[in-house]
Scaffold this motif. Structure first.
Motif, PDB file in Angstrom:
ATOM      1  N   ASN A 177       2.575   3.870  -6.633  1.00  0.00           N
ATOM      2  CA  ASN A 177       1.641   3.955  -5.516  1.00  0.00           C
ATOM      3  C   ASN A 177       0.917   2.632  -5.325  1.00  0.00           C
ATOM      4  O   ASN A 177       0.911   1.779  -6.215  1.00  0.00           O
ATOM      5  N   SER A 178       0.296   2.488  -4.176  1.00  0.00           N
ATOM      6  CA  SER A 178      -0.479   1.278  -3.868  1.00  0.00           C
ATOM      7  C   SER A 178       0.330   0.020  -4.184  1.00  0.00           C
ATOM      8  O   SER A 178      -0.161  -0.910  -4.832  1.00  0.00           O
ATOM      9  N   GLY A 180       0.794  -1.222   0.000  1.00  0.00           N
ATOM     10  CA  GLY A 180       0.000   0.000   0.000  1.00  0.00           C
ATOM     11  C   GLY A 180       0.820   1.262   0.000  1.00  0.00           C
ATOM     12  O   GLY A 180       0.277   2.367  -0.188  1.00  0.00           O
ATOM     13  N   ARG A 208      -1.831   2.648 -10.955  1.00  0.00           N
ATOM     14  CA  ARG A 208      -1.033   2.706  -9.722  1.00  0.00           C
ATOM     15  C   ARG A 208       0.323   3.388  -9.950  1.00  0.00           C
ATOM     16  O   ARG A 208       0.831   4.062  -9.050  1.00  0.00           O
ATOM     17  N   SER A 229       4.279   3.766  -1.136  1.00  0.00           N
ATOM     18  CA  SER A 229       4.707   4.412  -2.382  1.00  0.00           C
ATOM     19  C   SER A 229       6.220   4.534  -2.429  1.00  0.00           C
ATOM     20  O   SER A 229       6.884   4.632  -1.392  1.00  0.00           O
ATOM     21  N   LYS A 252       2.181  -3.481  -4.170  1.00  0.00           N
ATOM     22  CA  LYS A 252       1.766  -4.822  -3.773  1.00  0.00           C
ATOM     23  C   LYS A 252       2.997  -5.720  -3.657  1.00  0.00           C
ATOM     24  O   LYS A 252       4.023  -5.459  -4.304  1.00  0.00           O
TER      25      LYS A 252
END
Length: 120
Positions: free
Chosen positions: A83-84, A15, A66, A17, A86
């Motif tokens: 971003n975001s 989650g 993302r 960055s 995983k």
């Protein structure tokens, strides 16, 4: 010669960055394409995002929405805002530049790679 210097990798929680940067320097006349690839353990290197020769941007389906790629033509730099993040984004990220040097020869260069690890 041409040098590609990457920075910005590291460890981040899911989650989170990160921003990767790549600067190209040396005997550059013009740049055709700039982009980012990644390679996870046991997998082939794959395109993440890049600027094509006609100025368009392409993203891997897995990162659309993302990741954002940006470019500074005056400085010959390319950045990747991620971003975001995983766990499956964990990989070594490589900058790639396809250019024409001052002797009008076309050449392709890879950065040294920067590790991105997404883990809690």
């Amino acid at each position: 010669q041409v040098q590609l210097v990457e920075s910005g990798g590291g460890l981040v929680q899911p989650g989170g960055s990160l921003t990767l940067s790549c600067a190209a320097s040396g005997i550059i006349f013009s740049i055709n394409t700039m982009g980012w690839y990644r390679q996870a353990p046991g997998k082939q290197r794959e395109l993440v995002a890049s600027f094509t020769s006609n100025g368009r941007i392409q993203y891997a389906d897995s990162v659309k929405g993302r990741f954002t790629i940006s470019r500074d033509n005056a400085k010959n730099t390319v950045a990747l805002q991620m971003n975001s993040l995983k766990p499956e984004d964990t990989a070594v990220y490589y900058c790639n530049v396809d250019l024409v040097n001052i002797w009008r020869a076309r050449a392709n260069y890879w950065g040294q790679g920067t590790q991105v690890t997404v883990s809690s």
